[in-house]
Write a protein that holds these residues in place. Structure first.
Motif, mmCIF file in Angstrom:
data_model
loop_
_atom_site.group_PDB
_atom_site.id
_atom_site.type_symbol
_atom_site.label_atom_id
_atom_site.label_comp_id
_atom_site.label_asym_id
_atom_site.label_seq_id
_atom_site.Cartn_x
_atom_site.Cartn_y
_atom_site.Cartn_z
ATOM 1 N N ALA A 83 0.824 -1.207 0.000
ATOM 2 C CA ALA A 83 0.000 0.000 0.000
ATOM 3 C C ALA A 83 0.860 1.260 0.000
ATOM 4 O O ALA A 83 0.583 2.214 -0.731
ATOM 5 N N ILE A 84 1.922 1.258 0.795
ATOM 6 C CA ILE A 84 2.813 2.422 0.823
ATOM 7 C C ILE A 84 3.566 2.536 -0.492
ATOM 8 O O ILE A 84 3.764 3.628 -1.016
ATOM 9 N N GLU A 85 3.970 1.400 -1.061
ATOM 10 C CA GLU A 85 4.690 1.441 -2.331
ATOM 11 C C GLU A 85 3.803 2.000 -3.444
ATOM 12 O O GLU A 85 4.284 2.725 -4.314
ATOM 13 N N LYS A 86 2.516 1.694 -3.414
ATOM 14 C CA LYS A 86 1.599 2.253 -4.409
ATOM 15 C C LYS A 86 1.555 3.774 -4.323
ATOM 16 O O LYS A 86 1.439 4.452 -5.335
ATOM 17 N N ARG A 87 1.631 4.296 -3.102
ATOM 18 C CA ARG A 87 1.641 5.749 -2.940
ATOM 19 C C ARG A 87 2.973 6.345 -3.334
ATOM 20 O O ARG A 87 3.038 7.451 -3.867
ATOM 21 N N ALA A 88 4.066 5.630 -3.075
ATOM 22 C CA ALA A 88 5.402 6.152 -3.371
ATOM 23 C C ALA A 88 5.714 6.100 -4.857
ATOM 24 O O ALA A 88 6.377 6.985 -5.388
ATOM 25 N N ARG A 89 5.257 5.052 -5.531
ATOM 26 C CA ARG A 89 5.563 4.860 -6.956
ATOM 27 C C ARG A 89 4.293 4.549 -7.747
ATOM 28 O O ARG A 89 4.111 3.424 -8.227
ATOM 29 N N PRO A 90 3.401 5.528 -7.895
ATOM 30 C CA PRO A 90 2.116 5.254 -8.563
ATOM 31 C C PRO A 90 2.266 4.842 -10.025
ATOM 32 O O PRO A 90 1.415 4.130 -10.563
ATOM 33 N N TRP A 91 3.354 5.243 -10.683
ATOM 34 C CA TRP A 91 3.548 4.890 -12.088
ATOM 35 C C TRP A 91 3.778 3.390 -12.280
ATOM 36 O O TRP A 91 3.580 2.870 -13.366
ATOM 37 N N TYR A 93 1.979 1.152 -10.848
ATOM 38 C CA TYR A 93 0.698 0.485 -10.612
ATOM 39 C C TYR A 93 -0.401 0.977 -11.553
ATOM 40 O O TYR A 93 -1.572 0.815 -11.257
ATOM 41 N N THR A 94 -0.012 1.548 -12.678
ATOM 42 C CA THR A 94 -1.007 1.872 -13.699
ATOM 43 C C THR A 94 -1.439 0.565 -14.357
ATOM 44 O O THR A 94 -0.697 -0.424 -14.349
ATOM 45 N N ARG A 101 3.986 -6.185 -16.611
ATOM 46 C CA ARG A 101 4.661 -7.093 -15.679
ATOM 47 C C ARG A 101 4.068 -8.493 -15.724
ATOM 48 O O ARG A 101 4.791 -9.487 -15.694
ATOM 49 N N ARG A 102 2.733 -8.574 -15.821
ATOM 50 C CA ARG A 102 2.087 -9.878 -15.890
ATOM 51 C C ARG A 102 2.485 -10.621 -17.157
ATOM 52 O O ARG A 102 2.790 -11.819 -17.128
#
Length: 122
Positions: A83-91, A93-94, A101-102
């Motif tokens: 959750a914190i990583e999503k906030r730190a690096r939103p690009w 998780y687009t 990645r998948r």
């Protein structure tokens, strides 16, 4: 804006164009989340990855996890970290980045399966 930038920077920030204020707030949030990620990473390494553990099943008093028996799970800690990583690096998780990645992971697994099964014939 005061909560994000502080009292000292508020007069300067309010003179900026509105689109820059929004982007500056996003960047501030990303930097704050990255600092939290760094602190969590340092703390978890220092604690031997004992942070966030949750004992799943207390049936085994010896503490040695056997197949199908009790074990410790780091899932709560890892969920918090994600959750914190999503906030730190939103690009990262687009939808496009997640799909890329998948697809890379699927291709890697396919190549590994082909290598494993390459010598076999029907």
């Amino acid at each position: 804006m005061i909560r994000v930038f502080g009292v000292q920077a508020y007069p300067h920030v309010m003179t900026m164009p509105p689109r820059l204020i929004g982007r500056a707030a996003e960047i501030h949030t990303e930097r704050d989340a990255q600092a939290r990620l760094d602190a969590l990473d340092d703390a978890s390494t220092a604690a031997g990855l004992k942070l966030g553990q949750r004992y799943v099943d207390p049936k085994n008093p010896s503490g040695q996890a056997k197949r199908g028996e009790a074990y410790y799970s780091l899932e709560p800690f890892n969920a918090h970290l994600r959750a914190i990583e999503k906030r730190a690096r939103p690009w990262l998780y687009t939808p496009a980045a997640i799909r890329a990645r998948r697809e890379l992971e699927e291709e890697r697994r396919w190549q590994q399966a082909e290598k494993t099964l390459g010598g076999m014939t029907a």
